[in-house]
Design an enzyme around this catalytic site. Structure first.
Site: not given
Length: 337
Positions: A131, A247
């Site tokens: 990711c 994130h």
């Protein structure tokens, strides 16, 4: 995308990423004919919402893949290594979200906005990157095309959703305990995550002989493979922060020629899958809350590196469950069919 109906498997469908894969298939109107949801024996029987109804999750077996054209895998490490070749042999193309195949020389590692051309040489298995790597390379790609990428330094601020649903629950539980004046119960992370930052990902057995964690080395090796730059210097530090989802990253990139902040903004505004939010005078920059539930990569705080004429600093934010995993996998399936 073709209107021909495609029979789709989501393996690991009861987990956070797997459930998001099912939701993204529906949201993006992927032409699903039959949807099969697979899981471990422990989770079999769970009901997964899809198109106003429910799909009952089944235990994965070696016979699960016949008659299906694509399988989106989000299973624990090792499970994909076992089942992906079986699925591919049965004519089912696997898009795998684990680390099992990412660095295999015979398996393309794909971010559609960056290296969709690598899909041409797949042999039945395609790897979905980590990711943190995905959002970084989406932001770097247009800049690298314009000025040539020379070096990358990155620090990540990774949400608890990158671990599991239980980790998200632990963050909320610990936060409530701390606010109530109690000592929090720590179970998943090595130390308290509430109101804290942990410079170690993953949370156990993380460090290699070079002092970097396995998560950090994923960013090094995956970035080189995706960008087609096998010798690119990449220096990462990955940190878990008390955020539920999405994130964030500070990316320092050096290029082979000078690229101004204004030029970078224009290139990024035109780039697929990128939204620029960058006006410090009005406090316009992306945060984890900005990206939550979105498929785009958000970029702000674009500015010149004070130590080199050919460097830029970027603030990059993305939903790690969606673009960082589920959406990227579905986009790959869209390109395939």
């Amino acid at each position: 995308m073709s209107k021909k109906k495609i029979n789709v498997i989501v393996a690991g469908a009861t987990g956070a990423v797997g459930k998001t894969m099912v939701r993204v298939l529906e949201e993006r109107k992927f032409p699903v004919g039959e949807l099969k949801c697979l899981c471990s024996s422990r989770s079999a029987g769970q009901k997964i919402p899809f198109r106003g109804g429910e799909v009952v999750a089944e235990e994965i077996t070696e016979q699960s893949f016949k008659g299906f054209q694509v399988a989106l895998f989000s299973m624990p490490k090792g499970a994909s290594r076992r089942f992906a070749p079986i699925a591919a042999k049965d004519g089912c193309v696997v898009v795998d979200n684990s680390n099992d195949w990412r660095m295999d020389a015979d398996v393309p590692l794909v971010v559609p906005e960056v290296n969709a051309h690598d899909l041409k040489w797949h042999k039945g298995i395609i790897a979905n990157p980590n990711c943190s790597t995905i959002q970084m390379v989406v932001a770097l790609k247009p800049l690298a095309d314009a000025a040539g990428l020379k070096r990358v330094i990155v620090a990540t601020y990774q949400a608890t959703s990158g671990v599991s649903r239980d980790a998200m629950v632990e963050l909320r539980k610990e936060s409530a305990e701390v606010l109530a004046g109690r000592k929090p119960t720590v179970e998943i992370f090595p130390v308290q995550i509430a109101f804290n930052c942990i410079p170690q990902i993953p949370q156990s057995n993380a460090f290699g002989d070079n002092g970097y964690t396995s998560e950090e080395m994923k960013m090094v090796n995956e970035t080189r493979k995706i960008m087609g730059l096998p010798n690119l210097p990449v220096s990462p530090t990955t940190v878990r922060v008390p955020v539920v989802n999405c994130h964030s990253e500070v990316v320092n990139a050096e290029f082979h020629r000078k690229i101004t902040a204004d030029e970078a903004r224009e290139l990024l505004r035109k780039a697929p899958g990128v939204i620029v939010m960058d006006d410090p005078k009005t406090q316009l920059w992306p945060t984890a809350l900005t990206a939550d539930g979105r498929d785009e990569v958000f970029v702000g705080r674009i500015r010149q590196d004070l130590t080199t004429d050919c460097g830029l600093n970027l603030w990059v934010v993305s939903d790690n469950l969606r673009k960082g995993a589920a959406t990227n996998a579905v986009q790959i399936a869209e390109l395939l069919f």
